[in-house]
Design a protein around this motif. Structure first.
Motif, PDB file in Angstrom:
ATOM      1  N   LEU A 124      43.943  46.152  88.073  1.00 22.19           N
ATOM      2  CA  LEU A 124      42.770  45.159  89.197  1.00 22.19           C
ATOM      3  C   LEU A 124      41.458  45.354  89.065  1.00 22.19           C
ATOM      4  O   LEU A 124      41.136  46.631  89.345  1.00 22.19           O
ATOM      5  CB  LEU A 124      43.287  44.580  90.286  1.00 22.19           C
ATOM      6  CG  LEU A 124      44.814  44.198  90.480  1.00 22.19           C
ATOM      7  CD1 LEU A 124      45.006  44.123  92.010  1.00 22.19           C
ATOM      8  CD2 LEU A 124      44.886  42.877  89.898  1.00 22.19           C
ATOM      9  N   HIS A 125      40.448  44.762  88.922  1.00 20.85           N
ATOM     10  CA  HIS A 125      39.272  44.767  88.922  1.00 20.85           C
ATOM     11  C   HIS A 125      38.656  44.002  90.073  1.00 20.85           C
ATOM     12  O   HIS A 125      38.612  42.730  89.880  1.00 20.85           O
ATOM     13  CB  HIS A 125      38.370  44.392  87.559  1.00 20.85           C
ATOM     14  CG  HIS A 125      38.678  45.169  86.466  1.00 20.85           C
ATOM     15  ND1 HIS A 125      38.199  46.641  85.981  1.00 20.85           N
ATOM     16  CD2 HIS A 125      39.713  44.950  85.572  1.00 20.85           C
ATOM     17  CE1 HIS A 125      38.746  47.084  85.079  1.00 20.85           C
ATOM     18  NE2 HIS A 125      39.745  45.985  84.692  1.00 20.85           N
ATOM     19  N   ALA A 126      38.226  44.645  91.236  1.00 21.38           N
ATOM     20  CA  ALA A 126      37.871  44.121  92.398  1.00 21.38           C
ATOM     21  C   ALA A 126      36.954  44.894  93.076  1.00 21.38           C
ATOM     22  O   ALA A 126      36.713  46.084  93.213  1.00 21.38           O
ATOM     23  CB  ALA A 126      39.179  44.187  93.281  1.00 21.38           C
ATOM     24  N   GLU A 127      36.348  44.495  94.344  1.00 22.18           N
ATOM     25  CA  GLU A 127      35.361  44.956  95.147  1.00 22.18           C
ATOM     26  C   GLU A 127      36.262  45.617  96.033  1.00 22.18           C
ATOM     27  O   GLU A 127      37.297  45.289  96.529  1.00 22.18           O
ATOM     28  CB  GLU A 127      34.613  43.793  95.836  1.00 22.18           C
ATOM     29  CG  GLU A 127      33.581  42.860  95.251  1.00 22.18           C
ATOM     30  CD  GLU A 127      32.545  43.732  94.375  1.00 22.18           C
ATOM     31  OE1 GLU A 127      32.034  44.667  94.955  1.00 22.18           O
ATOM     32  OE2 GLU A 127      32.139  43.264  93.258  1.00 22.18           O
ATOM     33  N   ILE A 131      39.990  44.024  98.588  1.00 20.31           N
ATOM     34  CA  ILE A 131      40.886  43.915  97.590  1.00 20.31           C
ATOM     35  C   ILE A 131      41.879  42.655  97.758  1.00 20.31           C
ATOM     36  O   ILE A 131      42.377  42.069  96.886  1.00 20.31           O
ATOM     37  CB  ILE A 131      41.629  45.323  97.315  1.00 20.31           C
ATOM     38  CG1 ILE A 131      40.657  46.294  97.120  1.00 20.31           C
ATOM     39  CG2 ILE A 131      42.697  45.093  96.321  1.00 20.31           C
ATOM     40  CD1 ILE A 131      41.026  47.694  97.044  1.00 20.31           C
ATOM     41  N   SER A 133      41.400  39.570  98.668  1.00 21.41           N
ATOM     42  CA  SER A 133      40.923  38.555  98.279  1.00 21.41           C
ATOM     43  C   SER A 133      41.338  38.443  96.739  1.00 21.41           C
ATOM     44  O   SER A 133      41.009  37.284  96.478  1.00 21.41           O
ATOM     45  CB  SER A 133      39.435  38.337  98.823  1.00 21.41           C
ATOM     46  OG  SER A 133      38.604  39.360  97.796  1.00 21.41           O
ATOM     47  N   GLU A 134      41.739  39.121  96.013  1.00 22.50           N
ATOM     48  CA  GLU A 134      42.234  39.042  94.716  1.00 22.50           C
ATOM     49  C   GLU A 134      43.289  38.548  94.447  1.00 22.50           C
ATOM     50  O   GLU A 134      43.813  38.278  93.520  1.00 22.50           O
ATOM     51  CB  GLU A 134      41.929  40.513  93.822  1.00 22.50           C
ATOM     52  CG  GLU A 134      40.534  40.876  93.898  1.00 22.50           C
ATOM     53  CD  GLU A 134      39.651  40.269  93.070  1.00 22.50           C
ATOM     54  OE1 GLU A 134      40.054  39.839  91.812  1.00 22.50           O
ATOM     55  OE2 GLU A 134      38.340  40.060  93.536  1.00 22.50           O
ATOM     56  N   THR A 152      46.822  36.172  91.138  1.00 24.06           N
ATOM     57  CA  THR A 152      45.465  36.848  91.266  1.00 24.06           C
ATOM     58  C   THR A 152      44.184  35.806  90.986  1.00 24.06           C
ATOM     59  O   THR A 152      44.612  34.962  89.979  1.00 24.06           O
ATOM     60  CB  THR A 152      45.564  38.009  90.282  1.00 24.06           C
ATOM     61  OG1 THR A 152      45.607  37.919  88.845  1.00 24.06           O
ATOM     62  CG2 THR A 152      46.275  39.099  90.738  1.00 24.06           C
ATOM     63  N   ASN A 154      40.033  36.024  89.777  1.00 21.21           N
ATOM     64  CA  ASN A 154      39.036  36.844  89.015  1.00 21.21           C
ATOM     65  C   ASN A 154      39.650  37.921  88.089  1.00 21.21           C
ATOM     66  O   ASN A 154      39.099  38.847  87.879  1.00 21.21           O
ATOM     67  CB  ASN A 154      38.171  37.488  90.095  1.00 21.21           C
ATOM     68  CG  ASN A 154      37.603  36.580  91.059  1.00 21.21           C
ATOM     69  OD1 ASN A 154      37.005  35.625  90.628  1.00 21.21           O
ATOM     70  ND2 ASN A 154      37.481  36.802  92.215  1.00 21.21           N
ATOM     71  N   GLN A 155      40.707  37.469  87.726  1.00 20.02           N
ATOM     72  CA  GLN A 155      41.270  38.356  86.741  1.00 20.02           C
ATOM     73  C   GLN A 155      41.718  37.704  85.385  1.00 20.02           C
ATOM     74  O   GLN A 155      41.995  36.538  85.600  1.00 20.02           O
ATOM     75  CB  GLN A 155      42.787  39.408  87.340  1.00 20.02           C
ATOM     76  CG  GLN A 155      42.675  39.814  88.529  1.00 20.02           C
ATOM     77  CD  GLN A 155      41.708  41.019  88.509  1.00 20.02           C
ATOM     78  OE1 GLN A 155      41.770  41.859  87.631  1.00 20.02           O
ATOM     79  NE2 GLN A 155      40.769  41.211  89.385  1.00 20.02           N
ATOM     80  N   VAL A 178      43.413  49.930  91.289  1.00 27.23           N
ATOM     81  CA  VAL A 178      42.047  49.049  91.618  1.00 27.23           C
ATOM     82  C   VAL A 178      40.946  49.687  91.273  1.00 27.23           C
ATOM     83  O   VAL A 178      40.490  50.886  91.524  1.00 27.23           O
ATOM     84  CB  VAL A 178      41.871  48.656  92.810  1.00 27.23           C
ATOM     85  CG1 VAL A 178      40.978  47.694  93.190  1.00 27.23           C
ATOM     86  CG2 VAL A 178      43.226  47.885  93.409  1.00 27.23           C
ATOM     87  N   ARG A 181      34.214  46.455  90.298  1.00 23.60           N
ATOM     88  CA  ARG A 181      33.993  45.573  89.393  1.00 23.60           C
ATOM     89  C   ARG A 181      32.493  45.796  89.330  1.00 23.60           C
ATOM     90  O   ARG A 181      31.829  46.083  90.470  1.00 23.60           O
ATOM     91  CB  ARG A 181      34.148  44.188  89.964  1.00 23.60           C
ATOM     92  CG  ARG A 181      33.597  42.994  89.146  1.00 23.60           C
ATOM     93  CD  ARG A 181      33.975  41.544  89.550  1.00 23.60           C
ATOM     94  NE  ARG A 181      35.439  41.404  89.870  1.00 23.60           N
ATOM     95  CZ  ARG A 181      35.901  40.863  91.113  1.00 23.60           C
ATOM     96  NH1 ARG A 181      35.113  40.579  91.835  1.00 23.60           N
ATOM     97  NH2 ARG A 181      37.159  40.664  90.960  1.00 23.60           N
TER      98      ARG A 181
END
Length: 187
Positions: A124-127, A131, A133-134, A152, A154-155, A178, A181
């Motif tokens: 996963l690419h996330a803030e 996390i 909120s993904e 998910t 934003n993926q 994770v 991003r």
């Protein structure tokens, strides 16, 4: 929440009519039955998975707001036949990192583990600060019942997710690595 009236007719039951979307809480009602007034304590466990303070009501009156999950909440009083205790537990999606590596973890919806459906392991690419909120609930109904489908955001591509107990024979992933991003990927 099942609202089937008959096999051929579908209707909306009272609870479904009240809530357009799945409620963000679980409500548990306890009815007291006693032949005579009696003093005793009812102990309510507040789980650690709640998203904010739990609310405890007795006969419709708020008794307490609490997030303390380290002990049982005791309600001591003289109980009458028909008294009712309601416990409202706020529920939501949470990312639970591994104790020794905060960049790997699993998602939960309340007490239930979510699993990503897919043939291959995904990163996963996330803030890092949000996390959870993904993952979002798809919030769909089948007739009058809500379905527990998640995905998910934003993926690319999105990962469909289900409660672990709803998984059949499809391949799945529970723990996700994770990675942060980069600002170039924000749109």
């Amino acid at each position: 929440m099942n609202s089937s009236i008959t096999a051929g007719i579908q209707g909306i039951n009272e609870m479904t009519a009240i809530h357009e979307n799945m409620p963000s809480y679980r409500k548990h009602d306890i009815a007291v039955h006693t032949s005579a007034p009696k003093e005793f304590a009812i102990h309510c466990r507040i789980p650690e998975w709640i998203m904010s303070e739990a609310k405890i009501y007795v006969n419709g009156s708020l008794q307490e707001n609490t997030a303390e999950s380290g002990r049982f909440y005791a309600i001591r009083r003289t109980w009458m036949d028909g008294d009712q205790v309601s416990v409202i537990l706020p529920i939501g999606i949470r990312f639970v990192p591994l104790p020794d590596d905060g960049s790997i973890g699993a998602f939960r919806y309340g007490p239930e583990v979510l699993a990503g459906i897919g043939e291959t392991e995904r990163i996963l690419h996330a803030e890092k600060d949000d996390i959870a909120s993904e993952v979002e609930m798809e919030n769909e109904r089948e007739w009058g019942s809500w379905r527990f489908f998640f995905k998910t955001v934003n993926q690319d591509p999105a990962i469909p997710m289900r409660r672990i107990r709803d998984i059949g024979y499809e391949p799945f992933q529970i723990y996700f690595k994770v990675k942060g991003r980069s600002t170039a990927n924000h749109s």
